[in-house]
Design a protein around this motif. Structure first.
Motif, PDB file in Angstrom:
ATOM      1  N   GLU A  34      76.085   2.623  41.851  1.00  9.19           N
ATOM      2  CA  GLU A  34      75.881   3.498  40.705  1.00  9.19           C
ATOM      3  C   GLU A  34      75.707   2.636  39.455  1.00  9.19           C
ATOM      4  OE1 GLU A  34      78.939   6.781  40.629  1.00  9.19           O
ATOM      5  OE2 GLU A  34      79.781   5.489  42.201  1.00  9.19           O
ATOM      6  N   VAL A  35      74.960   3.134  38.506  1.00 12.34           N
ATOM      7  CA  VAL A  35      74.852   2.490  37.197  1.00 12.34           C
ATOM      8  C   VAL A  35      75.502   3.433  36.204  1.00 12.34           C
ATOM      9  CG1 VAL A  35      73.323   1.562  35.432  1.00 12.34           C
ATOM     10  CG2 VAL A  35      72.724   1.313  37.843  1.00 12.34           C
ATOM     11  N   CYS A  36      76.669   3.030  35.667  1.00 18.58           N
ATOM     12  CA  CYS A  36      77.467   3.904  34.812  1.00 18.58           C
ATOM     13  C   CYS A  36      77.395   3.454  33.357  1.00 18.58           C
ATOM     14  CB  CYS A  36      78.919   3.932  35.279  1.00 18.58           C
ATOM     15  SG  CYS A  36      79.110   4.669  36.925  1.00 18.58           S
ATOM     16  N   ASP A  37      77.210   4.415  32.466  1.00 21.12           N
ATOM     17  CA  ASP A  37      77.100   4.146  31.037  1.00 21.12           C
ATOM     18  C   ASP A  37      78.331   3.397  30.525  1.00 21.12           C
ATOM     19  OD1 ASP A  37      77.677   5.170  28.056  1.00 21.12           O
ATOM     20  OD2 ASP A  37      75.504   5.245  28.430  1.00 21.12           O
ATOM     21  N   LEU A  38      78.092   2.421  29.665  1.00 20.12           N
ATOM     22  CA  LEU A  38      79.187   1.573  29.176  1.00 20.12           C
ATOM     23  C   LEU A  38      80.197   2.346  28.346  1.00 20.12           C
ATOM     24  CD1 LEU A  38      77.270  -1.662  28.097  1.00 20.12           C
ATOM     25  CD2 LEU A  38      78.402  -1.180  30.258  1.00 20.12           C
ATOM     26  N   GLU A  39      79.747   3.388  27.661  1.00 18.99           N
ATOM     27  CA  GLU A  39      80.641   4.125  26.771  1.00 18.99           C
ATOM     28  C   GLU A  39      81.312   5.302  27.464  1.00 18.99           C
ATOM     29  OE1 GLU A  39      81.295   2.953  23.891  1.00 18.99           O
ATOM     30  OE2 GLU A  39      79.738   1.413  23.885  1.00 18.99           O
ATOM     31  N   THR A  40      80.535   6.078  28.217  1.00 18.75           N
ATOM     32  CA  THR A  40      81.056   7.329  28.771  1.00 18.75           C
ATOM     33  C   THR A  40      81.524   7.227  30.213  1.00 18.75           C
ATOM     34  OG1 THR A  40      78.896   8.075  29.597  1.00 18.75           O
ATOM     35  CG2 THR A  40      79.442   8.557  27.277  1.00 18.75           C
ATOM     36  N   GLY A  41      81.035   6.240  30.954  1.00 17.50           N
ATOM     37  CA  GLY A  41      81.347   6.141  32.368  1.00 17.50           C
ATOM     38  C   GLY A  41      80.519   7.081  33.221  1.00 17.50           C
ATOM     39  N   GLU A  42      79.701   7.929  32.588  1.00 18.18           N
ATOM     40  CA  GLU A  42      78.814   8.834  33.306  1.00 18.18           C
ATOM     41  C   GLU A  42      77.574   8.073  33.785  1.00 18.18           C
ATOM     42  OE1 GLU A  42      79.473  12.086  33.979  1.00 18.18           O
ATOM     43  OE2 GLU A  42      81.451  11.680  33.104  1.00 18.18           O
ATOM     44  N   PRO A  43      76.791   8.659  34.705  1.00 16.22           N
ATOM     45  CA  PRO A  43      75.564   7.978  35.140  1.00 16.22           C
ATOM     46  C   PRO A  43      74.684   7.622  33.943  1.00 16.22           C
ATOM     47  CG  PRO A  43      76.033   9.839  36.572  1.00 16.22           C
ATOM     48  CD  PRO A  43      77.021   9.912  35.448  1.00 16.22           C
ATOM     49  N   ALA A  44      74.237   6.384  33.890  1.00 16.77           N
ATOM     50  CA  ALA A  44      73.402   5.929  32.775  1.00 16.77           C
ATOM     51  C   ALA A  44      72.055   6.636  32.803  1.00 16.77           C
ATOM     52  CB  ALA A  44      73.211   4.415  32.849  1.00 16.77           C
ATOM     53  N   GLU A  45      71.509   6.882  31.628  1.00 17.41           N
ATOM     54  CA  GLU A  45      70.188   7.477  31.525  1.00 17.41           C
ATOM     55  C   GLU A  45      69.123   6.433  31.863  1.00 17.41           C
ATOM     56  OE1 GLU A  45      69.424  10.643  30.908  1.00 17.41           O
ATOM     57  OE2 GLU A  45      71.571  11.128  30.868  1.00 17.41           O
ATOM     58  N   PRO A  46      67.944   6.856  32.294  1.00  8.07           N
ATOM     59  CA  PRO A  46      66.868   5.897  32.580  1.00  8.07           C
ATOM     60  C   PRO A  46      66.602   4.991  31.376  1.00  8.07           C
ATOM     61  CG  PRO A  46      66.270   8.063  33.396  1.00  8.07           C
ATOM     62  CD  PRO A  46      67.546   8.243  32.622  1.00  8.07           C
ATOM     63  N   GLY A  47      66.564   3.676  31.631  1.00  2.97           N
ATOM     64  CA  GLY A  47      66.332   2.701  30.584  1.00  2.97           C
ATOM     65  C   GLY A  47      67.572   2.252  29.855  1.00  2.97           C
ATOM     66  N   ALA A  48      68.701   2.943  30.068  1.00  2.00           N
ATOM     67  CA  ALA A  48      69.934   2.616  29.352  1.00  2.00           C
ATOM     68  C   ALA A  48      70.706   1.510  30.062  1.00  2.00           C
ATOM     69  CB  ALA A  48      70.808   3.857  29.223  1.00  2.00           C
ATOM     70  N   LEU A  49      71.548   0.827  29.281  1.00  2.00           N
ATOM     71  CA  LEU A  49      72.435  -0.181  29.838  1.00  2.00           C
ATOM     72  C   LEU A  49      73.586   0.480  30.582  1.00  2.00           C
ATOM     73  CD1 LEU A  49      72.755  -2.715  26.879  1.00  2.00           C
ATOM     74  CD2 LEU A  49      71.651  -3.156  29.076  1.00  2.00           C
ATOM     75  N   GLY A  50      74.043  -0.185  31.635  1.00  2.00           N
ATOM     76  CA  GLY A  50      75.188   0.313  32.380  1.00  2.00           C
ATOM     77  C   GLY A  50      75.817  -0.794  33.191  1.00  2.00           C
ATOM     78  N   THR A  51      76.962  -0.492  33.764  1.00  2.00           N
ATOM     79  CA  THR A  51      77.650  -1.448  34.619  1.00  2.00           C
ATOM     80  C   THR A  51      77.518  -0.990  36.073  1.00  2.00           C
ATOM     81  OG1 THR A  51      79.804  -2.435  35.170  1.00  2.00           O
ATOM     82  CG2 THR A  51      79.834  -0.231  34.246  1.00  2.00           C
ATOM     83  N   ILE A  52      77.361  -1.936  36.980  1.00  2.00           N
ATOM     84  CA  ILE A  52      77.273  -1.611  38.402  1.00  2.00           C
ATOM     85  C   ILE A  52      78.646  -1.191  38.912  1.00  2.00           C
ATOM     86  CG2 ILE A  52      76.956  -2.584  40.712  1.00  2.00           C
ATOM     87  CD1 ILE A  52      74.676  -4.218  39.685  1.00  2.00           C
ATOM     88  N   VAL A  53      78.711   0.002  39.482  1.00  2.00           N
ATOM     89  CA  VAL A  53      79.917   0.502  40.153  1.00  2.00           C
ATOM     90  C   VAL A  53      79.546   0.634  41.632  1.00  2.00           C
ATOM     91  CG1 VAL A  53      81.507   2.437  40.370  1.00  2.00           C
ATOM     92  CG2 VAL A  53      80.783   1.663  38.094  1.00  2.00           C
ATOM     93  N   ALA A  54      80.256  -0.085  42.500  1.00  2.00           N
ATOM     94  CA  ALA A  54      79.825  -0.197  43.894  1.00  2.00           C
ATOM     95  C   ALA A  54      80.915   0.220  44.869  1.00  2.00           C
ATOM     96  CB  ALA A  54      79.400  -1.635  44.192  1.00  2.00           C
TER      97      ALA A  54
END
Length: 471
Positions: free
Chosen positions: A307-327
């Motif tokens: 999963e790619v999770c938004d850095l601020e909200t922890g929700e799924p990142a929007e297309p093109g947005a930065l996120g952290t890999i949750v595996a």
């Protein structure tokens, strides 16, 4: 050939239904592949389909992923003290998990793993491996004997069929001795393929380079190491006046750090070898990723969920947005100390929605790794990632890799500090102009400190040895 077909079927069936894989059958498939290549020169389309599995069909991939999520979570609730509490506290029923609602399970952090390591155990421990500690307190991960036999068999099969490793190869392994799980697995892969392996570790770079030079049978054809250590080898080789004709290398595999385009190009020019930038980490083995020609990161969906999770909200990142890999590695690939929704803090961008057109389009993908999420810098003009900085610094003229630096934000502007020992030949205005060309407004300071007081690299884990010193 009939026996080989049965083994292929049993392996594919075990992958689909999620039962423990027969390790002996997997190992025999490696021998089958070697015999097939020796006789026919190629593995055939049926075996390549086995490698691709069901990932080419999106609906089937979704169905299998949902089943694997539930299977993995249900096992954890009965065998892991940590996850029994974790799921209960979140009010989550493991039997009802899907890709759509898995976000209801809070992420697992490295802090959880360090503080409650024993509560993660679900099987009989066999081999412990530790993270390097370059990004925080080291975590210890236990693997079972089943895992340490299964993973090499699957990797060996894949590498043989894709031509990544041959029985005539000599692999040189320059990785920290703390990575015992990876080291053990690589030795078993070489054994199964019939290749040779030289376990060198992170000794002083001059000693490693001495082992690399030459075109005879004792010189390596493959190498595994970190980008920062590879940078030291390139610098030293150039100082000695060495070039591609002095080496037998055909491929160099690196990971665990950001590999810049400039460093990859310099390695190819110096050693005459292709550089492959992979993705993997001790906590997630055997999940691993590869970089396609369009520089997407592809991770096999049959082994685990990414999963790619938004850095601020922890929700799924929007297309093109930065996120952290949750595996989440799936059972039965991960048995002894599995993790569920592990926040790697590895920074990526979610790719735009739509079909990919790269050579690995059937495998889910994110952007290339951009660094660690905790190292993101927020300036008045926008976000600056570790990769943004490293790509510029690694391309400076006359650079000595790895580039020691410190990056911070002061009054809304990016501030880069470079040690005098590395920046003597650089024009300050030129460095600032190069950052500006990359769209980054930067202040630059030259500081009189030891480079190691700035950014830390895995090459700093160099292990002293007697061979490089006079008696």
């Amino acid at each position: 050939m009939f026996d080989s077909g049965i083994r292929q079927f049993r392996l594919a069936l075990a992958m689909v239904v999620g039962r423990p894989i027969n390790v002996r059958s997997a190992e025999k498939l490696v021998a089958d592949a070697l015999e097939t290549l020796a006789e026919f020169g190629s593995p055939g389309e049926d075996v390549e389909q086995l490698l691709r599995g069901a990932s080419a069909d999106p609906q089937m991939r979704t169905d299998l992923t949902n089943k694997a999520l539930r299977r993995t979570a249900e096992r954890l609730t009965t065998q892991s003290a940590f996850y029994a509490e974790h799921f209960k506290a979140a009010g989550v029923d493991p039997a009802g998990l899907t890709m759509e609602n898995v976000g209801a399970v809070p992420v697992t952090t490295k802090t959880d793993l360090v503080k409650r390591a024993e509560d993660f155990l679900c099987g009989e421990p066999f081999l412990a491996s530790r993270t390097t500690g370059t990004t925080g307190r080291p975590a210890e991960i236990w693997y079972s004997a089943y895992e340490e036999r299964l993973w090499p068999a699957l990797v060996a099969l894949s590498q043989i069929l894709r031509g990544s490793m041959r029985s005539t190869d000599l692999m040189q392994f320059n990785v920290s001795s703390r990575a015992t799980g990876t080291s053990y697995a690589e030795m078993q892969v070489a054994r199964l393929v019939g290749a040779s392996i030289r376990m060198v570790g992170l000794v002083p770079p001059a000693e490693t380079l001495d082992l690399m030079v030459g075109t005879g049978a004792g010189s390596p054809t493959l190498m595994v190491t970190y980008p920062s250590y590879l940078g030291q080898l390139i610098t030293l080789a150039r100082e000695r006046g060495l070039g591609p004709e002095d080496f037998r290398l055909r491929a160099i595999n690196v990971g665990s750090e950001v590999l810049s385009s400039a460093l990859a190009e310099a390695a190819a020019d110096t050693f005459g070898a292709r550089v492959h930038d992979g993705y993997g980490m001790t906590e997630l083995t055997p999940m691993a990723g590869a970089i396609c020609r369009q520089r997407h990161l592809h991770i096999d969906a049959s082994i685990g969920l990414v999963e790619v999770c938004d850095l601020e909200t922890g929700e799924p990142a929007e297309p093109g947005a930065l996120g952290t890999i949750v595996a989440t590695p799936f059972y039965p690939y991960r048995e002894c100390m599995p993790l569920f929704r592990y926040d790697t803090r590895d920074l990526v961008r979610r790719l735009p929605d739509g079909s990919l057109d790269c050579e690995m389009a059937n495998v889910p993908a994110t952007s290339h790794i951009l660094g660690k999420a905790d190292h993101v810098l927020r300036t008045a003009e926008g976000v600056v990632t570790p990769r943004d900085v490293i790509e510029v610094l690694d391309a400076l003229p006359g650079v000595r890799w790895p580039v020691r630096h410190r990056a911070s934000v002061v009054e809304g502007r990016l501030r880069i500090e470079l040690p005098t020992s590395q920046s003597a030949d650089w024009d300050r205005s030129d460095v600032i102009a190069r950052f500006a060309s990359a769209g980054i407004d930067t202040d630059l300071d030259i500081v009189d400190v030891d480079g190691r007081e700035l950014r830390r690299y895995r090459s700093d884990l160099t292990e002293s040895s007697f061979t490089g010193r006079a008696a």
